[in-house]
Enzyme design. Structure first.
Site, PDB file in Angstrom:
ATOM      1  N   GLY A 101       0.836  -1.210   0.000  1.00  0.00           N
ATOM      2  CA  GLY A 101       0.000   0.000   0.000  1.00  0.00           C
ATOM      3  C   GLY A 101       0.862   1.247   0.000  1.00  0.00           C
ATOM      4  O   GLY A 101       1.894   1.287   0.666  1.00  0.00           O
ATOM      5  N   GLY A 128       6.290  -2.433   3.116  1.00  0.00           N
ATOM      6  CA  GLY A 128       5.842  -2.820   4.443  1.00  0.00           C
ATOM      7  C   GLY A 128       6.293  -4.224   4.790  1.00  0.00           C
ATOM      8  O   GLY A 128       7.261  -4.740   4.201  1.00  0.00           O
ATOM      9  N   ASP A 171       0.628   2.810   8.852  1.00  0.00           N
ATOM     10  CA  ASP A 171       0.174   2.189  10.107  1.00  0.00           C
ATOM     11  C   ASP A 171       1.232   2.247  11.208  1.00  0.00           C
ATOM     12  O   ASP A 171       0.901   2.014  12.372  1.00  0.00           O
ATOM     13  CB  ASP A 171      -0.201   0.724   9.865  1.00  0.00           C
ATOM     14  CG  ASP A 171      -1.450   0.571   9.016  1.00  0.00           C
ATOM     15  OD1 ASP A 171      -2.107   1.581   8.741  1.00  0.00           O
ATOM     16  OD2 ASP A 171      -1.753  -0.564   8.616  1.00  0.00           O
ATOM     17  N   ARG A 212     -24.812  14.316  18.831  1.00  0.00           N
ATOM     18  CA  ARG A 212     -24.645  12.959  18.312  1.00  0.00           C
ATOM     19  C   ARG A 212     -23.379  12.282  18.824  1.00  0.00           C
ATOM     20  O   ARG A 212     -22.445  12.935  19.290  1.00  0.00           O
ATOM     21  CB  ARG A 212     -24.506  13.010  16.780  1.00  0.00           C
ATOM     22  CG  ARG A 212     -25.812  13.156  16.067  1.00  0.00           C
ATOM     23  CD  ARG A 212     -25.576  13.320  14.584  1.00  0.00           C
ATOM     24  NE  ARG A 212     -26.845  13.264  13.882  1.00  0.00           N
ATOM     25  CZ  ARG A 212     -27.064  13.780  12.673  1.00  0.00           C
ATOM     26  NH1 ARG A 212     -26.092  14.405  12.041  1.00  0.00           N
ATOM     27  NH2 ARG A 212     -28.234  13.657  12.111  1.00  0.00           N
ATOM     28  N   MET A 224      -7.557   3.607   9.398  1.00  0.00           N
ATOM     29  CA  MET A 224      -6.779   2.415   9.072  1.00  0.00           C
ATOM     30  C   MET A 224      -5.952   1.982  10.280  1.00  0.00           C
ATOM     31  O   MET A 224      -5.701   2.774  11.187  1.00  0.00           O
ATOM     32  CB  MET A 224      -5.892   2.675   7.859  1.00  0.00           C
ATOM     33  CG  MET A 224      -6.653   2.601   6.553  1.00  0.00           C
ATOM     34  SD  MET A 224      -5.545   2.693   5.143  1.00  0.00           S
ATOM     35  CE  MET A 224      -6.672   2.212   3.829  1.00  0.00           C
ATOM     36  N   GLY A 225      -5.479   0.773  10.216  1.00  0.00           N
ATOM     37  CA  GLY A 225      -4.724   0.172  11.316  1.00  0.00           C
ATOM     38  C   GLY A 225      -5.179  -1.253  11.464  1.00  0.00           C
ATOM     39  O   GLY A 225      -6.125  -1.534  12.197  1.00  0.00           O
ATOM     40  N   ARG A 278     -23.457   8.451  14.033  1.00  0.00           N
ATOM     41  CA  ARG A 278     -23.035   8.377  12.629  1.00  0.00           C
ATOM     42  C   ARG A 278     -21.610   7.867  12.577  1.00  0.00           C
ATOM     43  O   ARG A 278     -20.808   8.124  13.481  1.00  0.00           O
ATOM     44  CB  ARG A 278     -23.067   9.761  11.975  1.00  0.00           C
ATOM     45  CG  ARG A 278     -24.433  10.395  11.878  1.00  0.00           C
ATOM     46  CD  ARG A 278     -25.296   9.726  10.803  1.00  0.00           C
ATOM     47  NE  ARG A 278     -26.550  10.442  10.628  1.00  0.00           N
ATOM     48  CZ  ARG A 278     -27.658  10.236  11.343  1.00  0.00           C
ATOM     49  NH1 ARG A 278     -27.663   9.327  12.306  1.00  0.00           N
ATOM     50  NH2 ARG A 278     -28.748  10.929  11.107  1.00  0.00           N
TER      51      ARG A 278
HETATM   52  O1  F6P Z   1      -1.035   0.615   4.409  1.00  0.00           O
HETATM   53  C1  F6P Z   1      -1.593  -0.285   5.331  1.00  0.00           C
HETATM   54  C2  F6P Z   1      -3.047  -0.213   5.179  1.00  0.00           C
HETATM   55  O2  F6P Z   1      -3.295   1.126   5.183  1.00  0.00           O
HETATM   56  C3  F6P Z   1      -3.918  -0.923   6.225  1.00  0.00           C
HETATM   57  O3  F6P Z   1      -4.206  -0.195   7.352  1.00  0.00           O
HETATM   58  C4  F6P Z   1      -5.145  -1.240   5.440  1.00  0.00           C
HETATM   59  O4  F6P Z   1      -5.853  -2.313   6.004  1.00  0.00           O
HETATM   60  C5  F6P Z   1      -4.570  -1.590   4.132  1.00  0.00           C
HETATM   61  O5  F6P Z   1      -3.448  -0.770   3.954  1.00  0.00           O
HETATM   62  C6  F6P Z   1      -5.515  -1.459   2.983  1.00  0.00           C
HETATM   63  O6  F6P Z   1      -4.811  -1.599   1.807  1.00  0.00           O
HETATM   64  P1  F6P Z   1      -5.435  -1.918   0.370  1.00  0.00           P
HETATM   65  O7  F6P Z   1      -6.819  -1.379   0.332  1.00  0.00           O
HETATM   66  O8  F6P Z   1      -4.498  -1.239  -0.570  1.00  0.00           O
HETATM   67  O9  F6P Z   1      -5.400  -3.389   0.252  1.00  0.00           O
END
Ligand code: F6P
Length: 374
Positions: A19, A129, A154, A189, A196-197, A292
């Site tokens: 990614g 990564g 991440d 609300r 992400m993570g 939400r």
């Molecule tokens: O770069 C890591 C990350 O951002 C993760 O947190 C996430 O789950 C993943 O990439 C999603 O990557 P893709 O949608 O490119 O498979």
């Protein structure tokens, strides 16, 4: 980790895999310029290793990009990667369509090594990564001089204090949380923000703290929504009629599992997503409040890198070239206290860095009265 003095390098290649993360182009810029300074030439392989493994996809000579000073001018400020990337191109387990139409994972590492030799590549800088660094380690074991550069928004790679891209992601997520306070307050609300993570909650924790969230749910701490609902109710009694909850995509309840948004494709990690919506619906039920969910997702991977990430990425890229010049291979450049230095890939590849449960950042969140779902 090998470190015989190596003066024979004339031509290096750089690849960006997995990614993308803000700062990749700054690494490409630094590697190219540091190589040119030494009288080496530098080429960029397109789309991970696909530029060398997929001649069917790239016109002759298009699978690699000669990297010149002019080509990298100004790119350090750009998000993404000018080389392209892929999360599915592991040369040791390459998704390959078989004659019967099924896809099998085939070891194409020998094809890759031969293509690099054919192009006169003496050494490789592999930016990526956990998956890309594991591949870099395997390639080094096969005799190719390789230096890895850790990359992920991440921030969950072991052996380095931080990865570039993380600061940009946190800055953007914090700004989004800032903006959500006013609309959450106006409508009384609960606003749930999914970030992400996958396996580590660095982004959730740092953005949640910076953005003044009231609860933060991390993969490292399985949560009980009763405690979050209690916090929301307590805030009501204090005249605080809204709450912000930050949820890492890989967080999960004590008695449940992570939220997957689709089956894993061949050669690709499982896709996470949906925990924010689940938390939002459950909190609405438990508290009777309007709730939400906002999913920041890939927005966190885009945009121009912060100055901090640019400098970090430039330092990582230049350190990678210095490591190659010193004859090192099978190493990853890593931030270790004050300096960026090589650490053995054998010691770090495939190892994840979770948020430490006894660290001072989590202690800070608790001291501020934030709910961590436990
Ligand atoms: O770069 C890591 C990350 O951002 C993760 O947190 C996430 O789950 C993943 O990439 C999603 O990557 P893709 O949608 O490119 O498979």
């Amino acid at each position: 980790m090998s470190s015989d003095a190596c003066t024979s390098i004339r031509r290096i290649a750089i690849t960006t895999g997995g990614g993308d993360a803000p700062g990749l182009n700054a690494v490409i810029c630094a590697v190219t310029r540091a190589a040119l300074q030494r009288g080496w030439t530098c080429i960029g392989i397109r789309d991970g290793y696909d530029g060398l493994l997929r001649p069917d996809r790239y016109a002759v000579g298009e699978g690699c990009l000669p990297l010149t000073a002019a080509r990298v001018e100004g790119i350090a400020a750009l998000g993404g990667t000018v080389l392209g990337s892929t999360s599915k191109g592991n040369p040791f387990a390459y998704p390959t369509v078989q004659t019967d139409g099924t896809t099998a994972l085939v070891d194409r590492s020998q094809d890759l090594l031969e293509a690099l030799a054919r192009d006169g590549i003496d050494a490789l800088v592999a930016v990526g990564g956990d998956g890309s660094l594991a591949i870099a380690h395997q390639l080094a074991q096969r005799g190719l001089p390789v230096v890895g550069v850790p990359k992920t928004i991440d921030n969950d790679l072991d052996g380095t204090v931080m990865t570039f891209g993380f600061d940009t992601a946190v800055a953007f997520a914090s700004e989004c949380i800032d903006r959500l306070h006013t609309t959450a307050a106006s409508h009384h609300r609960v606003l749930v923000v999914e970030v992400m993570g996958r396996y580590a909650g660095w982004i959730a924790l740092h953005a949640g703290l910076a953005g003044g969230a009231h609860a933060i749910l991390l993969p490292e701490i399985p949560f009980d929504l009763a405690t979050v609902a209690e916090l929301i109710a307590r805030r009501e009694t204090q005249g605080l009629s809204y709450s912000i909850v930050v949820v890492a995509e890989g967080a999960h309840p004590k008695d449940g599992t992570r939220a997957l948004c689709g089956p894993a494709e061949a050669g690709h990690a499982e896709r996470l997503g949906g925990m924010g919506e689940q938390v939002s619906l459950a909190l609405a039920q438990r508290t009777g409040k309007d709730s939400r969910c906002v999913v920041l997702g890939h927005l966190l991977r885009g945009g121009s890198p912060t100055a901090f990430d640019r400098v970090a990425a430039l330092r990582f890229g230049a350190a990678a070239v210095r490591a190659l010049e010193a004859g090192q291979s099978g190493v990853m450049v890593a931030l270790d206290g004050r300096d960026v230095r090589p650490v053995s890939l054998a010691d770090v590849a495939g190892r994840m860095k979770a948020v430490p449960l006894d660290g001072d950042t989590l202690a800070t969140a608790r001291d501020l009265g934030l709910c961590l779902g436990d």
